[in-house]
Design an enzyme around this catalytic site. Sequence first.
Site, short mmCIF file in Angstrom:
data_model
loop_
_atom_site.label_atom_id
_atom_site.label_comp_id
_atom_site.label_asym_id
_atom_site.label_seq_id
_atom_site.Cartn_x
_atom_site.Cartn_y
_atom_site.Cartn_z
CG ASP A 1 -14.88 18.12 1.44
OD1 ASP A 1 -16.02 17.55 1.61
OD2 ASP A 1 -14.35 17.73 0.43
CG ASP B 1 -7.54 17.24 2.92
OD1 ASP B 1 -7.46 18.30 2.91
OD2 ASP B 1 -8.28 16.45 2.05
CB CYS C 1 8.83 1.37 5.50
SG CYS C 1 6.96 1.70 5.74
CB CYS D 1 3.69 0.50 6.44
SG CYS D 1 4.35 -0.42 4.77
CB CYS E 1 7.54 -2.61 4.68
SG CYS E 1 7.69 -1.12 3.23
CG HIS F 1 4.79 2.11 1.82
ND1 HIS F 1 5.88 1.80 2.42
CD2 HIS F 1 5.08 3.08 1.19
CE1 HIS F 1 6.99 2.29 2.14
NE2 HIS F 1 6.47 3.26 1.28
#
Lengths: 363, 363
Positions: free
Chosen positions: A95, A278, A317, A319, A322, A349
Amino acid sequence: MDVNNTLLTGVKPNQDGSRAATLRTRRGEVQLPTFMPDGTRGVVKSLTAEQVAGTGVQVVLANTYHLHLQPGEATVKKLGGLHGFGKWQGPILTDSGGFQVFSLSKLRKITEEGVTFKHPVTGEMRLITPESSMQIQLELGSDMIVAFDHLTGLDETEGGKTLEAFERTHRWLERCVTEFKRLTADMPASERPILFGVVQGGLDLELRRKSLELVQGSDVGGIAIGGLSVGETKEEMYRVLEFLSPLYDNSARPRFLLGVGDPPDIRYAIEHGIDMLDCVLPTRNARHATVWVEGDEKIHLTNAKFTEDTEVIDPGCDCYTCANGYSRGFLRHQFKVGEPLAGSLCSIHNLRYLTRICEEYRS
Amino acid sequence: MDVNNTLLTGVKPNQDGSRAATLRTRRGEVQLPTFMPDGTRGVVKSLTAEQVAGTGVQVVLANTYHLHLQPGEATVKKLGGLHGFGKWQGPILTDSGGFQVFSLSKLRKITEEGVTFKHPVTGEMRLITPESSMQIQLELGSDMIVAFDHLTGLDETEGGKTLEAFERTHRWLERCVTEFKRLTADMPASERPILFGVVQGGLDLELRRKSLELVQGSDVGGIAIGGLSVGETKEEMYRVLEFLSPLYDNSARPRFLLGVGDPPDIRYAIEHGIDMLDCVLPTRNARHATVWVEGDEKIHLTNAKFTEDTEVIDPGCDCYTCANGYSRGFLRHQFKVGEPLAGSLCSIHNLRYLTRICEEYRS
């Protein structure tokens, strides 16, 4: 600008108002839409670059303000630039530092030249200008950079302050473009970072329209929407996004909404033409034991009802957390005893949750 | 005891006094000598099980005292036992809780039955006995467990306290063995955890000799050396280890030195017949920015001289952190801004450093 017109390829509009596309950066392609976690200090908090990549995240954001103050862009450059520094090998977006200068610095003075503020640690006065923001971001080694803008708070709409900020933002944009061209003049087109101009105007729709026209008329590679998710209601934010959506031109440039990370807001933004977002929300929430599960529900893992819960965060999920079977009961315990691994596993996650939302719009 | 006599295979004495061997546990083989990091709360602090395994570590230690108090062994069991809980799939060793009861509990009362102490959070009085220590460790799902002993501080040698503790430790050992046999009577031999008896006696060599004889004469699968690294000088510790080294019998049982993790001490212990060691040192040091480099030197990464240092922690190191090129300058910055990733990356380095020492004795 020829280069900018080839940044996006394979643009496919969907029925719901969203679009899929591929963004070409000097550090590889990015599939849009995409969510970018904030690596404030040069890394996504508590995660290795490998763990971040494992969530499907393609772009990491770093904060110019924080890295400028500590350790400083010269040090980051000596340590290999942002990529050598934190080992994230995909594209990095920085940024402008503007948001932090306006939101974190209590002692600040805005002049036409730039913003003077007090260094929060050393107490010395620092000046960031449109030109120095470009210089810092290039020195950091960023692949996508953002123009330095004048942000106003929602409480500063009296006395023409929004108009004043709007007008200054556009004068500063021209200075950013000029400085960016000067700094990148010797780079082959394929090695140039992408400069995003920022659309401001607060909640004033006519100012937003003019601001978008000015940014789209500028020699920038990307369109950023700033000044939202700063305290206004969701309805107010949605109204601006809805208003802007038919006004984007057909140039092959990505559209980046700054600072938005709540799942319903991500969906709304993407379905109104946004390609990139973002936010610190997924990782900050995760460190405070708050995770998203199917249906955009939030659960708070420190709740006593999870003490003996053998279920993973979200059974559907995919991820790392998980898929490896870490239970809610285990995570609750680790949060209760202050073990940082719990925040890391929940950050993974939450990042996967947001990335999966983006992936749904790509297919 | 037949089973205990087949625990160690391939025992190979080295010239330097060390030995290489393979330890069979119900959860796979362990190559000895081996260093075991402390996963106090059920995980090695800030690291995933995968990251720990990546360092070459084969066994993780968990603290019975901490897990008994929070979340409690019944909860850990419901969450799948220690292996289901923290996802470490290799063997897990638990300590007896004795060390923490003696070192962390201010309000405690020792009787022949056991130790009564105040719960540090709820304030209620709790009693741990030799029998309950066995029960807790089995409930946690540990693969290697330690007998509950009476530890005395170095300042408690007056008035026959060391002798009293020595004698009680051996009465308690018999109770541990009896309870362990009762609890494991229905298990096939291959599914039984390994019980370690603990050698005590402070710095009194004659007591140490008798204690070792008693432990070696007991029906235990492993010999643990306790009561060292508790504040005595290195010379005092080395004197005990040297004294004990010719006294170990030829039974195929592993020898575990509790609480030792400084590299020279690890080498000294291994070269005096020790097979297994554990300590919080590598991970605690790492969280405080202190890492080992070749030659057992310690460097403190927060030192200003590392600000622009592009070198990895140790150019000769093959750990994840060094192999991926994370620079000292990067790590220093992350420590200075309080980013926990730095502690995780340095924990990986330190664990690899100690594991590599052990590997040198295996080849």
